[in-house]
Design a protein around this motif. Structure first.
Motif, PDB file in Angstrom:
ATOM      1  N   ASP A  36     -10.908   8.568  40.213  1.00 42.05           N
ATOM      2  CA  ASP A  36     -10.577   7.146  40.261  1.00 42.05           C
ATOM      3  C   ASP A  36     -10.314   6.554  38.881  1.00 42.05           C
ATOM      4  O   ASP A  36     -10.016   5.360  38.772  1.00 42.05           O
ATOM      5  CB  ASP A  36     -11.736   6.369  40.931  1.00 42.05           C
ATOM      6  CG  ASP A  36     -11.925   6.789  42.380  1.00 42.05           C
ATOM      7  OD1 ASP A  36     -10.915   7.188  43.009  1.00 42.05           O
ATOM      8  OD2 ASP A  36     -13.073   6.717  42.875  1.00 42.05           O
ATOM      9  N   ARG A  37     -10.444   7.348  37.842  1.00 38.84           N
ATOM     10  CA  ARG A  37     -10.277   6.828  36.481  1.00 38.84           C
ATOM     11  C   ARG A  37      -8.832   6.459  36.192  1.00 38.84           C
ATOM     12  O   ARG A  37      -8.549   5.714  35.257  1.00 38.84           O
ATOM     13  CB  ARG A  37     -10.763   7.873  35.471  1.00 38.84           C
ATOM     14  CG  ARG A  37     -12.255   8.151  35.580  1.00 38.84           C
ATOM     15  CD  ARG A  37     -12.706   9.248  34.655  1.00 38.84           C
ATOM     16  NE  ARG A  37     -12.416   8.953  33.265  1.00 38.84           N
ATOM     17  CZ  ARG A  37     -12.762   9.754  32.238  1.00 38.84           C
ATOM     18  NH1 ARG A  37     -13.424  10.875  32.498  1.00 38.84           N
ATOM     19  NH2 ARG A  37     -12.464   9.424  31.011  1.00 38.84           N
ATOM     20  N   GLY A  97      -7.257  11.126  35.647  1.00 37.30           N
ATOM     21  CA  GLY A  97      -7.569  10.990  37.061  1.00 37.30           C
ATOM     22  C   GLY A  97      -6.785  11.977  37.916  1.00 37.30           C
ATOM     23  O   GLY A  97      -7.321  12.539  38.883  1.00 37.30           O
TER      24      GLY A  97
END
Length: 653
Positions: free
Chosen positions: A297-298, A303
């Protein structure tokens, strides 16, 4: 007249041959300096005209490959990569039914090393096998010595053995390149099949939809999906790189024939097969997937990387067996084959994500997930189980235990593919299957294919060659029984029935010849039954020995003599089984060395007693161990060989 001249020429040639021990290959060494710590150890083989030296990459059940061992036990240097060799010649050998590479005139081998500390000499040895058009020599070991002189750019042991610094750069050779391409396509095919498993297929529309919805533009979505695919490739290639780093590129080929390696892979593949068939599910810890998923989710490329890593972990229960099989199969090619195999596999996995992201409309053409995905998984489970027995067979062949011989192996495959056929026809259901209300055209077609394959391999129980799968079952001579199942004897009946085979003997397929593999036991039996002895100096990897057995021994008049008039003692000079502790003795040819293997014992016997070391080599002798007639080597003329046998037996009587 022509036959007389031919026989006279052969006799003169034989006398000249038997007068001395053959040494058609001379080895010299040199060292090339690459940097202050890196060097090339160069071994050059000078090969006599008419002889050929086999490559390092000979497939299983072929001739003995050339192999190098460097003594790094003291940790003074580190071996880097695999031993490179010249291009050589690659041919389709009709006897071994495989592509075999060999060298003529000369061959140069180069091994890169890195010094950990100052050292002046590096020792090693090379084991090799050479043949000409009529004979082969037993596996031979030659000691190698490399002088390291840190102040010079390149130096050999002496001027006579010196090899120029300008040795042409060698690649893995055409045969090696062909092997790597084979590994690549093996991985690519496995990857395309893995796409249609329950762990991977449903993720395609989910992942593509994520990229197309979360991206600000169509172009960005396509770019992110492509990056996702690249990260998938990086992750799997990294796995292949780790395997090469752990085992070493130069040792992977030897690892493929290692007993423990084959036994471990057999167990692994059986476990994977059981998982595919529905007995249990192999999964990496859920905590791993949760942690990786949270980092996905970064956003950004970081991600995306963790999304690719999450795919590898979540889909492991389906992709793991493919990865294990590819690494196991590619190890026989040595070098960086596992990396190439993983690249092909990951490329096939990554392609759908990039293509469907670029063309989202294609998603509508995909079949819906359902019970057919589990069918694919079960079919793969049967195939994994069949492949597992190839690794068990390799271990059995190396140890010569005769536990999994040809008939047993084929019977197991008949059972596996027969059960697969029943499964595809809906007669067998496994735990996770949906009820089968009808059989689809695809399932019926594949069922008919497996049925045809099962019927095809059944005659293998009766000795059929099974050319389509010749690389998988043990060779025909490695049989449970000289008869096979319902075997009919060739030629006239032998003097000994299968139930009366004496201790230490066996009935040699497919000719049903009573044969001993021990000199003393064979001689004792010959004295007991009052027959002359025929010693057959041979080898498991001797091409011309197989030609004699397949083309000359099978002729009725020759076969009748071998079965009824002589006692055959076949001594395999390349038998790698270790001698019993009480039988280990000092070599009479190489001072200070001990005979470790059964084959070395018979090779030394031939060399000392008969002053020759080539195979095939046939000796007819009486009970006093004296020759009845001059020995002969490769004799493809049936009449000539028959007359030699008749004359020797006549002299005995």
């Amino acid at each position: 007249m022509k036959k007389f001249l031919f026989a006279l020429t052969a006799f003169v040639f034989s006398v000249a041959t038997f007068a001395q021990v053959l040494e058609p290959v001379k080895w010299s060494t040199a060292v090339e300096k690459l940097s202050d710590t890196e060097y090339l150890l160069i071994s050059k083989a000078t090969i006599d005209k008419g002889w050929h030296l086999y490559s390092q990459g000979v497939p299983d059940n072929g001739p003995i490959p050339t192999s190098f061992t460097y003594d790094d036990s003291e940790g003074t240097f580190k071996i880097i990569g695999n031993t490179e060799e010249d291009e050589g010649h690659t041919v389709n050998d009709p006897v071994f039914e495989m592509e075999i590479k060999y060298f003529e005139a000369s061959a140069t081998f180069k091994q890169k090393i890195k010094l950990n500390e100052h050292v002046e000499t590096i020792n090693g040895f090379v084991e090799f096998m050479v043949c000409d058009d009529t004979r082969c020599l037993p596996p031979t070991e030659v000691d190698l010595e490399f002088k390291i002189r840190n102040e010079t750019a390149s130096s050999g042991i002496d001027e006579d053995a010196k090899i120029s610094e300008k040795v042409n750069e060698t690649d893995n050779n055409s045969g090696g390149n062909q092997g790597l391409w084979m590994v690549f396509f093996l991985g690519l095919g496995a990857g395309f099949v893995a796409i249609f498993t329950p762990c991977v297929f449903p993720l395609i529309p989910m992942t593509v939809s994520f990229f197309t919805k979360q991206s600000k533009s169509k172009l960005e979505g396509i770019r992110n999906a492509i990056v996702y695919g690249i990260f998938i490739i990086v992750i799997y290639v990294l796995l292949g790189t780790i395997v090469v780093a752990i085992f070493g590129a130069s040792s992977l080929n030897a690892l493929a024939t290692n007993v423990w390696f084959n036994l471990i892979f057999f167990v692994i593949l059986v476990i994977f097969a059981a998982s595919f068939l529905g007995a249990f599910e192999i999964m990496l810890p859920n905590s791993w997937a949760n942690k990786i998923d949270s980092k996905a989710d970064r956003g950004g490329y970081v991600g995306i990387f963790f999304m690719a890593l999450a795919l590898a972990i979540v889909s492991f229960s389906c992709t793991g067996p493919f990865v294990g099989s590819i690494i196991g199969a590619s190890s026989s090619f040595g070098g960086f084959a596992p990396i190439i195999g993983m690249f092909g596999f990951s490329l096939a996995i990554a392609l759908p994500f990039a293509l469907f992201a670029a063309f989202p409309g294609w998603l509508n053409s995909l079949p819906k997930s359902g019970g057919w995905l589990n069918t694919v998984k079960v079919v793969l489970g049967f195939l994994e189980l069949a492949l597992a027995f190839k690794f068990l067979s390799n271990a059995d062949l190396v140890l010569q235990l005769h536990f999994l011989e040809r008939e047993v192996f084929i019977a197991i495959w008949i059972a596996i593919f027969g059960a697969l056929t029943f499964y595809l026809f809906g007669k067998i259901q496994l735990p996770h299957d949906s009820p089968v209300t009808y059989i689809s055209v695809g399932r019926l077609s594949f069922g008919l294919l497996t049925l045809a394959f099962t019927i095809y391999i059944i005659p293998g129980l009766w000795g059929a060659p099974l050319n389509l799968i010749s690389a998988f079952p043990p060779p025909q001579h490695y049989s449970e029984s000289p008869y096979g199942v319902g075997y009919t004897q060739l030629g006239s009946g032998g003097s000994v029935s299968p139930e009366e085979v004496p201790e230490g003997a066996h009935l040699m397929p497919p000719h049903n010849i009573l044969a001993f593999n021990d000199y003393d036991k064979g001689l004792a039996y010959a004295k007991k039954v009052g027959k002359p002895v025929m010693i057959d100096f041979t080898g498991h990897a001797c091409v011309n020995c197989r030609k004699m057995e397949q083309n000359v021994w099978v002729k009725p008049k020759v076969l009748d003599i071998l079965k009824n008039d002589v006692v055959l003692i076949s001594l395999y000079v390349d038998d790698k089984r270790e001698l019993e502790d009480g039988d280990v003795v000092e070599s009479q040819l190489k001072l200070g060395k001990k005979l470790k293997y059964i084959g070395q014992k018979w090779s030394e016997l031939q060399t000392i007693k008969y002053k020759t070391n080539s195979q095939p080599f046939y000796v007819l002798m009486g009970h006093d161990e004296q020759n009845l007639i001059p020995p002969v080597a490769y004799t493809p003329d049936v009449d000539e060989y028959y007359n030699w046998l008749k004359q020797g037996i006549s002299n005995f009587k």
